[in-house]
Design an enzyme around this catalytic site. Structure first.
Site, PDB file in Angstrom:
ATOM      1  N   HIS A 173       0.830  -1.208   0.000  1.00 22.10           N
ATOM      2  CA  HIS A 173       0.000   0.000   0.000  1.00 22.10           C
ATOM      3  C   HIS A 173       0.863   1.255   0.000  1.00 22.10           C
ATOM      4  O   HIS A 173       0.575   2.221  -0.722  1.00 22.10           O
ATOM      5  CB  HIS A 173      -0.929  -0.003   1.216  1.00 22.10           C
ATOM      6  CG  HIS A 173      -2.085  -0.940   1.067  1.00 22.10           C
ATOM      7  ND1 HIS A 173      -2.980  -1.192   2.093  1.00 22.10           N
ATOM      8  CD2 HIS A 173      -2.495  -1.695   0.018  1.00 22.10           C
ATOM      9  CE1 HIS A 173      -3.899  -2.049   1.668  1.00 22.10           C
ATOM     10  NE2 HIS A 173      -3.617  -2.373   0.420  1.00 22.10           N
ATOM     11  N   HIS A 222       1.182  -1.472   9.268  1.00 25.84           N
ATOM     12  CA  HIS A 222       2.487  -2.008   8.854  1.00 25.84           C
ATOM     13  C   HIS A 222       3.610  -1.589   9.814  1.00 25.84           C
ATOM     14  O   HIS A 222       3.486  -0.642  10.588  1.00 25.84           O
ATOM     15  CB  HIS A 222       2.850  -1.568   7.428  1.00 25.84           C
ATOM     16  CG  HIS A 222       1.763  -1.802   6.435  1.00 25.84           C
ATOM     17  ND1 HIS A 222       1.361  -3.063   6.070  1.00 25.84           N
ATOM     18  CD2 HIS A 222       0.981  -0.928   5.728  1.00 25.84           C
ATOM     19  CE1 HIS A 222       0.391  -2.973   5.174  1.00 25.84           C
ATOM     20  NE2 HIS A 222       0.130  -1.697   4.951  1.00 25.84           N
TER      21      HIS A 222
END
Length: 290
Positions: free
Chosen positions: A186, A244
């Site tokens: 992403h 993340h």
């Protein structure tokens, strides 16, 4: 006997109302047109500034490097902290599709209106094909890295049991877990889309300076791209704050920046490439656009 004057008065009132509504619609259209013209002119001037474009690279780097520090100062229960939030599902997961759709329309209009040549238009649109190949190739590379660096774990009440089994797909199907180095796809995609859109949209300032046709449809498409670029910046910030691990995000953004450099910063300046944005479009000296 008195219906005639009453009916006539009613018809006259309705006619005046229709006239007023017509005038109101004209005023609203004029205001919308003025805002569209002013907004597109200012956005084009902003994105076309070489200095601001260099600062934009620094901005993206700062977002990725220092943005995670904001996780200590934001509400962890906000809607943007959920993987299932509307923006994450509808926009981030389909970021390339949105970018390709909006930017493809803009490039198509700008190039064709400037040259009236289908071959030149197709050549410039091929940059999006290259971008799609970069996106797909990077995604496969990230999965390969995760496979090569990962190990299989089986969840147990006492903890995790490590299995020496390299077949990731069969292990996941058996209900086990695979843990490897996961580059943030992403962060990569949003960074790449931001750099790509900023580079492509910067052409509009030169397009206007050459006095080329710039009607309301083109200006609207340009502003929609600007809004999408702003959304990608916001969602990139949300991604680095809430999702993340730190190094995964930094590596993802670094790969996105490197992909931009290989294409827009290097290859597209060569004669055997799709060409850089604006290449071959402006053959006459620029003049002030009125």
């Amino acid at each position: 006997m008195e219906r005639g004057p009453v009916v006539g008065a009613g018809l006259g009132a309705r006619a005046r109302i229709r006239t007023l509504l017509g005038c109101l619609v004209k005023v609203l259209l004029w205001v919308a047109s003025a805002l569209l013209y002013f907004g597109s002119e200012q956005a084009a001037r902003l994105l076309g500034s070489p200095c601001l474009r260099r600062l934009y690279h620094a901005w993206l780097a700062a977002v990725v490097i220092f943005g995670p520090l904001l996780q200590f100062h934001v509400n962890p229960r906000t809607i943007f902290a959920s993987h299932g939030n509307f923006f994450n599902i509808k926009f981030v997961n389909s970021a390339w599709g949105w970018t390709c759709t909006f930017l493809g329309g803009f490039v198509l209009l700008v190039v064709f209106l400037a040259t009236r040549r289908v071959a030149v238009t197709a050549r410039h649109l091929s940059r999006l094909v290259v971008g799609a190949a970069v996106w797909r190739g990077a995604g496969r590379a990230f999965l390969l890295i995760e496979d090569l660096t990962g190990s299989c774990f089986e969840p147990l009440p006492q903890g995790l049991l490590l299995h020496e089994l390299p077949d990731r797909r069969s292990r996941l199907a058996a209900g086990h877990q695979w843990r490897g180095y996961t580059v943030s796809s992403h962060t990569f995609l949003l960074t790449f889309c931001c750099l790509l859109m900023a580079e492509e949209a910067a052409v509009f300032a030169k397009y206007l300076a050459h006095g080329l046709p710039a009607g309301a449809p083109l200006r609207l498409v340009f502003l929609l791209n600007v809004l999408l670029l702003g959304l990608w910046n916001f969602l990139l910030l949300c991604t680095v704050i809430y999702f993340h691990q730190y190094t995964h995000k930094v590596v993802g953004a670094a790969v996105g920046t490197f992909a931009w450099y290989l294409t827009y910063g290097s290859w597209y300046h060569q004669p055997w490439s799709p060409g850089s944005p604006g290449h071959g479009l402006f053959t006459h000296p620029s003049r002030k656009h009125n």
